[in-house]
Each structure stands twice: as structure tokens, then as C-alpha cells.
Design a protein around this motif. Structure first.
Motif, PDB file in Angstrom:
ATOM      1  N   ARG A 163      31.287  40.057  45.020  1.00  0.00           N
ATOM      2  CA  ARG A 163      30.054  39.322  44.717  1.00  0.00           C
ATOM      3  C   ARG A 163      29.712  38.331  45.820  1.00  0.00           C
ATOM      4  O   ARG A 163      28.552  38.162  46.183  1.00  0.00           O
ATOM      5  CB  ARG A 163      30.211  38.590  43.391  1.00  0.00           C
ATOM      6  CG  ARG A 163      28.968  37.857  42.937  1.00  0.00           C
ATOM      7  CD  ARG A 163      29.261  37.094  41.623  1.00  0.00           C
ATOM      8  NE  ARG A 163      28.077  36.508  41.064  1.00  0.00           N
ATOM      9  CZ  ARG A 163      27.563  35.358  41.464  1.00  0.00           C
ATOM     10  NH1 ARG A 163      28.135  34.668  42.446  1.00  0.00           N
ATOM     11  NH2 ARG A 163      26.468  34.891  40.903  1.00  0.00           N
ATOM     12  N   ASP A 164      30.718  37.660  46.356  1.00  0.00           N
ATOM     13  CA  ASP A 164      30.492  36.648  47.391  1.00  0.00           C
ATOM     14  C   ASP A 164      30.030  37.251  48.714  1.00  0.00           C
ATOM     15  O   ASP A 164      29.471  36.550  49.551  1.00  0.00           O
ATOM     16  CB  ASP A 164      31.767  35.836  47.622  1.00  0.00           C
ATOM     17  CG  ASP A 164      32.184  35.059  46.382  1.00  0.00           C
ATOM     18  OD1 ASP A 164      31.315  34.765  45.532  1.00  0.00           O
ATOM     19  OD2 ASP A 164      33.385  34.761  46.256  1.00  0.00           O
ATOM     20  N   ARG A 207      20.196  37.047  47.975  1.00  0.00           N
ATOM     21  CA  ARG A 207      20.411  36.513  46.626  1.00  0.00           C
ATOM     22  C   ARG A 207      20.014  37.520  45.551  1.00  0.00           C
ATOM     23  O   ARG A 207      20.654  37.608  44.505  1.00  0.00           O
ATOM     24  CB  ARG A 207      19.610  35.214  46.469  1.00  0.00           C
ATOM     25  CG  ARG A 207      19.678  34.625  45.097  1.00  0.00           C
ATOM     26  CD  ARG A 207      20.400  33.294  45.088  1.00  0.00           C
ATOM     27  NE  ARG A 207      20.443  32.710  43.763  1.00  0.00           N
ATOM     28  CZ  ARG A 207      21.358  32.991  42.851  1.00  0.00           C
ATOM     29  NH1 ARG A 207      22.298  33.863  43.108  1.00  0.00           N
ATOM     30  NH2 ARG A 207      21.351  32.412  41.678  1.00  0.00           N
ATOM     31  N   MET A 228      37.747  38.044  50.420  1.00  0.00           N
ATOM     32  CA  MET A 228      36.462  37.655  49.879  1.00  0.00           C
ATOM     33  C   MET A 228      36.113  38.575  48.714  1.00  0.00           C
ATOM     34  O   MET A 228      36.244  39.785  48.813  1.00  0.00           O
ATOM     35  CB  MET A 228      35.387  37.751  50.971  1.00  0.00           C
ATOM     36  CG  MET A 228      34.006  37.408  50.461  1.00  0.00           C
ATOM     37  SD  MET A 228      32.667  37.604  51.673  1.00  0.00           S
ATOM     38  CE  MET A 228      33.050  36.312  52.821  1.00  0.00           C
ATOM     39  N   ARG A 229      35.690  37.973  47.630  1.00  0.00           N
ATOM     40  CA  ARG A 229      35.283  38.760  46.469  1.00  0.00           C
ATOM     41  C   ARG A 229      34.020  39.553  46.781  1.00  0.00           C
ATOM     42  O   ARG A 229      33.196  39.142  47.589  1.00  0.00           O
ATOM     43  CB  ARG A 229      35.019  37.850  45.277  1.00  0.00           C
ATOM     44  CG  ARG A 229      36.231  37.185  44.726  1.00  0.00           C
ATOM     45  CD  ARG A 229      35.930  36.292  43.568  1.00  0.00           C
ATOM     46  NE  ARG A 229      34.487  36.041  43.402  1.00  0.00           N
ATOM     47  CZ  ARG A 229      33.940  35.522  42.318  1.00  0.00           C
ATOM     48  NH1 ARG A 229      34.685  35.190  41.313  1.00  0.00           N
ATOM     49  NH2 ARG A 229      32.648  35.317  42.235  1.00  0.00           N
ATOM     50  N   GLU A 285      38.617  43.442  40.112  1.00  0.00           N
ATOM     51  CA  GLU A 285      37.636  42.375  40.298  1.00  0.00           C
ATOM     52  C   GLU A 285      36.660  42.272  39.137  1.00  0.00           C
ATOM     53  O   GLU A 285      36.089  41.219  38.895  1.00  0.00           O
ATOM     54  CB  GLU A 285      36.807  42.629  41.571  1.00  0.00           C
ATOM     55  CG  GLU A 285      37.369  42.011  42.814  1.00  0.00           C
ATOM     56  CD  GLU A 285      36.386  42.147  43.965  1.00  0.00           C
ATOM     57  OE1 GLU A 285      35.546  41.245  44.141  1.00  0.00           O
ATOM     58  OE2 GLU A 285      36.473  43.163  44.662  1.00  0.00           O
ATOM     59  N   VAL A 309      22.858  39.658  44.584  1.00  0.00           N
ATOM     60  CA  VAL A 309      23.793  38.957  43.688  1.00  0.00           C
ATOM     61  C   VAL A 309      23.243  38.966  42.262  1.00  0.00           C
ATOM     62  O   VAL A 309      23.966  39.257  41.308  1.00  0.00           O
ATOM     63  CB  VAL A 309      24.045  37.512  44.179  1.00  0.00           C
ATOM     64  CG1 VAL A 309      24.903  36.736  43.185  1.00  0.00           C
ATOM     65  CG2 VAL A 309      24.685  37.512  45.555  1.00  0.00           C
TER      66      VAL A 309
END
Length: 170
Positions: free
Chosen positions: A4-5, A10, A1-2, A168, A13
Motif C-alpha cells: 500500500r505504501d 493517491r 515497504m508495504r 500483507e 491507494v
């Protein structure tokens, strides 16, 4: 999983995306570009600007948002990380902050936070490296996400650590 993800909520992010947008030629943003005007307005009350002071002293708090100040119940500007958290917590978190400096890449930590000497769960911290004086990272903008006041949601995992790699970041 990246990296950011894996971020929640929210606002974390959005804050990470702002940091990414301010990078130039793969270098971390200057502190003055990111803090405070380069951050989402909703994140501003929950920032802690930490400056690397060298071995022994390590990180010192240079700026604190009102939301964090209210949670601590006092102004923590001028205090070091060692002043703010117990030794066992410092031993766990200091390597993440050092990762941010050495890699020029963010980190995420969720777990207990001492607020008025009581642990709070579902607290996350997004740690974003910045440059105070040169092109190399020597500071961290930490955005603290604390329960409903910071719009966190129960999906923030407890006691989770994630680091972002240079690869990344592109």
C-alpha cells in the motif's frame, strides 16, 4: 515497504483501500461489488475489467472505462491481452495477472503503455483480483493511471513491479 505504501498516486491507494474493505473472510470481492460501485468515482473512467478465460486465451477485456477507451482510440471490449499488447509486453505482464489469481492478492506495474501505438511513460496499473462466478479469483479489475488525466504524478516509478502477499492482506 508495504504494498500500500508503494502505491502512487493517491487514487491508487484509495482504490486499493476500497478493494480491501470489500473482502469477506479473506476472500477476494465479487466483481459486482467492486465494479463499478465499490470503486472511487474518479477511478471509474480508467478501469479495465479482465476475465480469466483459461490457458491459451487467458484474459479477455469485459469492461473498459471511457478514459481508457479514449486513450486506445477504440473500444477494446472483447479483446484478449494478447490482442492489446505486443508479445514481449505480454510476457512481462501475464505473470502479474496470474499472481493476482493464484494469490488472491493485488499487483502494481508501472512502465510504458501503448496508446494510439505510441508508448506513454508514467503509466501505472493497479491489478485487483475479483471473483466472477465462485469464491476463487477469476478476474482482474485493472485501474490504469495515465499522466495528468488520471492524476498521476512524476513520482510513479518507471518500469516498477510490485506484488502484494497474502500475509500483507491479513
Amino acid at each position: 515497504m508495504r504494498f500500500r505504501d508503494a502505491l502512487a498516486p493517491r487514487l491508487a491507494v484509495q482504490t486499493f483501500d476500497c478493494w480491501l474493505a470489500l473482502r469477506v473472510d479473506g476472500k477476494v470481492p465479487k466483481k459486482d461489488l467492486l465494479c463499478p460501485l465499490g470503486l472511487p468515482p474518479a477511478a471509474l473512467p480508467f478501469i479495465m475489467l479482465m476475465e480469466w478465460m483459461g490457458e491459451g486465451v487467458e484474459f479477455r477485456c469485459r469492461l473498459v472505462g471511457d478514459g481508457v477507451r479514449k486513450r486506445y482510440g477504440t473500444n477494446v471490449v472483447g479483446l484478449s491481452m494478447r490482442d492489446l499488447i505486443p508479445p514481449e509486453a505480454h510476457a512481462q505482464r501475464a505473470p502479474l495477472l496470474r499472481h493476482c489469481l493464484s494469490e488472491g492478492a493485488p499487483a502494481w506495474f508501472s512502465g510504458p503503455m501503448l496508446v494510439n501505438k505510441q508508448p506513454v511513460r508514467h503509466a501505472g496499473r493497479l491489478m485487483l483480483p475479483v471473483s466472477y462466478r465462485s469464491e476463487t479469483p477469476d478476474g482482474i479489475v485493472m485501474v490504469v493511471f495515465i499522466d495528468e488525466a488520471a492524476h498521476t504524478r512524476p513520482s510513479i516509478a518507471l518500469d516498477e513491479t510490485r506484488t502484494c502477499s497474502r500475509a500483507e492482506l491479513g
